[in-house]
Write an enzyme that holds these catalytic residues in place. Structure first.
Site, mmCIF file in Angstrom:
data_model
loop_
_atom_site.group_PDB
_atom_site.id
_atom_site.type_symbol
_atom_site.label_atom_id
_atom_site.label_comp_id
_atom_site.label_asym_id
_atom_site.label_seq_id
_atom_site.Cartn_x
_atom_site.Cartn_y
_atom_site.Cartn_z
ATOM 1 N N VAL A 188 0.836 -1.209 0.000
ATOM 2 C CA VAL A 188 0.000 0.000 0.000
ATOM 3 C C VAL A 188 0.866 1.253 0.000
ATOM 4 O O VAL A 188 0.579 2.229 -0.702
ATOM 5 C CB VAL A 188 -0.973 -0.009 1.196
ATOM 6 C CG1 VAL A 188 -1.838 1.242 1.196
ATOM 7 C CG2 VAL A 188 -1.860 -1.248 1.147
ATOM 8 N N ASP A 189 1.941 1.248 0.774
ATOM 9 C CA ASP A 189 2.870 2.374 0.751
ATOM 10 C C ASP A 189 3.440 2.577 -0.652
ATOM 11 O O ASP A 189 3.574 3.719 -1.130
ATOM 12 C CB ASP A 189 4.018 2.142 1.733
ATOM 13 C CG ASP A 189 3.670 2.547 3.156
ATOM 14 O OD1 ASP A 189 2.832 3.440 3.329
ATOM 15 O OD2 ASP A 189 4.231 1.963 4.091
ATOM 16 N N VAL A 190 3.810 1.490 -1.308
ATOM 17 C CA VAL A 190 4.407 1.584 -2.642
ATOM 18 C C VAL A 190 3.393 2.135 -3.636
ATOM 19 O O VAL A 190 3.702 3.027 -4.449
ATOM 20 C CB VAL A 190 4.935 0.213 -3.090
ATOM 21 C CG1 VAL A 190 5.429 0.268 -4.533
ATOM 22 C CG2 VAL A 190 6.056 -0.258 -2.172
#
Length: 408
Positions: A188-190
């Site tokens: 999700v961060d990516v």
């Protein structure tokens, strides 16, 4: 009358250096006030494209990810930090100190792009919130990354694992009847980092036309929901919640891992032509004429029987053997590689996946971007805490038209 002849060229003092190739974001300055992964990775991507990025960290401890190990680099910095902070200058500022806060505001005034992931409202007391920074610099692109937006979710801390859970990704990951599972990377961060870069580049294009900056806001939950694509669309079409299917695809078959001799083969048959080619290589062309398997929708309906029939034939060879034979007839497939095997594959394919950045430093996975006219920069080592602090503070205290100090 004879024309004068041109003078011969002056002798060269040495071999001429070819000019450095232009980069897409040459001359763009990014103030990276973000921490952990989504914001730093977005800033590193802008650095790949040629921007000058100044990473601002807390004195003493720096970004949380400097301590997220093992593994650690030789200087004690966690490999996690290195993964998202290549090609940046390092500056440590204590925003609670009036002089450092003033330097931070000056950096924002000189920057083209500011990236931060503080909780909404937290930067207002330092004059670094979007309203204040853009009032001081109307051309600034101020990118805010949050976990759950700036409304009702403003006070909720945004960590990738939690967002994978509450955002529905874990509910469709894992085996049927088993425990919900997160992805094996902070996905999700990516994804949010990539959304942030997209928004920033769109805002930069708008500023090129108008001279006016704007605020860009992304949040982890929305980036995840936007990335659920067919699963979200299926839910919106039917009202039913999808569940985990292991390595299977809800709408395509065979699109999963299948057992072979000594391992698993990932097979991604996307159409009936590919299925016919698969059955011919397996020596079982009759499967393509079987009414249970003739069309994709038939194969999805009869997946259990299909898998059993395919695995009986696949048992005759290894994943690597089938990959070579099926690849020759354009059936998408491959073994389930380890990370080292994946990097070796990319190298064999000429993708040059790893960049070295100096003795004693952890190599970097090379940017996936390939631009023919403005190539991606060769990365340099992530900064040590406050590594460039002295020249940067001198620069921020001097005339604003002075160029950035050169990197040593």
């Amino acid at each position: 009358m004879p024309q004068p002849q041109p003078l011969p060229p002056e002798p060269s003092a040495g071999p001429e250096r070819a000019p450095a190739p232009a980069r897409a974001l040459d001359g763009v300055l990014v103030a990276d006030f973000s921490r952990v992964l989504a914001g730093p990775l977005a800033a590193a991507t802008l650095a790949d494209l040629g921007a000058d990025v100044i990473k601002v960290e807390r004195p003493g401890t720096g970004d949380d990810t400097r301590a997220w190990g093992p593994p650690f680099a030789a200087d004690g910095t966690a490999a996690y930090f290195d993964a998202a902070n290549r090609s940046k200058r390092g500056l440590a500022l204590d925003l609670g100190d009036p002089d450092d806060a003033a330097a931070a505001r000056e950096l924002a005034r000189r920057a083209d792009i500011l990236i931060e992931n503080f909780r909404p409202g937290a930067l207002a007391k330092y004059g670094l919130d979007p309203a204040a920074t853009r009032a001081a610099h109307p051309g600034l692109i101020h990118c805010t990354i949050t976990g759950f937006g700036s409304g009702e979710g403003a006070r909720l801390p945004g960590y990738d694992f939690v967002v994978q859970a509450v955002g529905g990704l874990m509910s469709v990951t894992g085996e049927p009847g088993g425990m919900p599972l997160k992805a094996g990377v902070a996905l999700v961060d990516v994804l949010t980092a990539k959304d942030a870069v997209t928004g920033i580049l769109a805002a930069l294009r708008h500023r090129d036309r108008t001279g006016v900056g704007q605020s860009v806001e992304v949040n982890l939950l929305s980036s995840l929901l936007g990335s659920l694509v067919n699963q979200a669309s299926g839910h919106l079409a039917t009202g039913r919640d999808p569940g985990p299917m292991g390595n299977r695809h809800p709408s395509i078959a065979p699109y999963e891992t299948l057992a072979c001799r000594g391992g698993l083969l990932a097979v991604a048959v996307g159409n009936d032509r590919q299925f016919r080619a698969l059955t011919q290589v397996l020596g079982a062309p009759g499967l393509a004429e079987d009414t249970r398997f003739r069309r994709n929708q038939d194969r999805v309906q009869n997946r259990t029987d299909l898998v059993k029939a395919l695995e009986e034939h696949l048992a005759a060879d290894t994943p690597q053997g089938w990959t070579a034979r099926l690849g020759a007839v354009s059936v998408p497939c491959g073994p389930v590689n380890t990370l080292s095997e994946a990097l070796e594959l990319a190298a064999r394919l000429g993708l040059d996946p790893v960049a070295t950045i100096g003795d004693g430093r952890i190599p970097q996975v090379r940017s996936p971007l390939r631009l023919s006219g403005t190539p991606v920069t060769q990365p340099f080592a992530p900064p040590r805490l406050d590594e460039h602090g002295t020249p940067l503070r001198t620069w921020l205290s001097g005339p604003s038209d002075q160029p950035l100090p050169p990197l040593m």
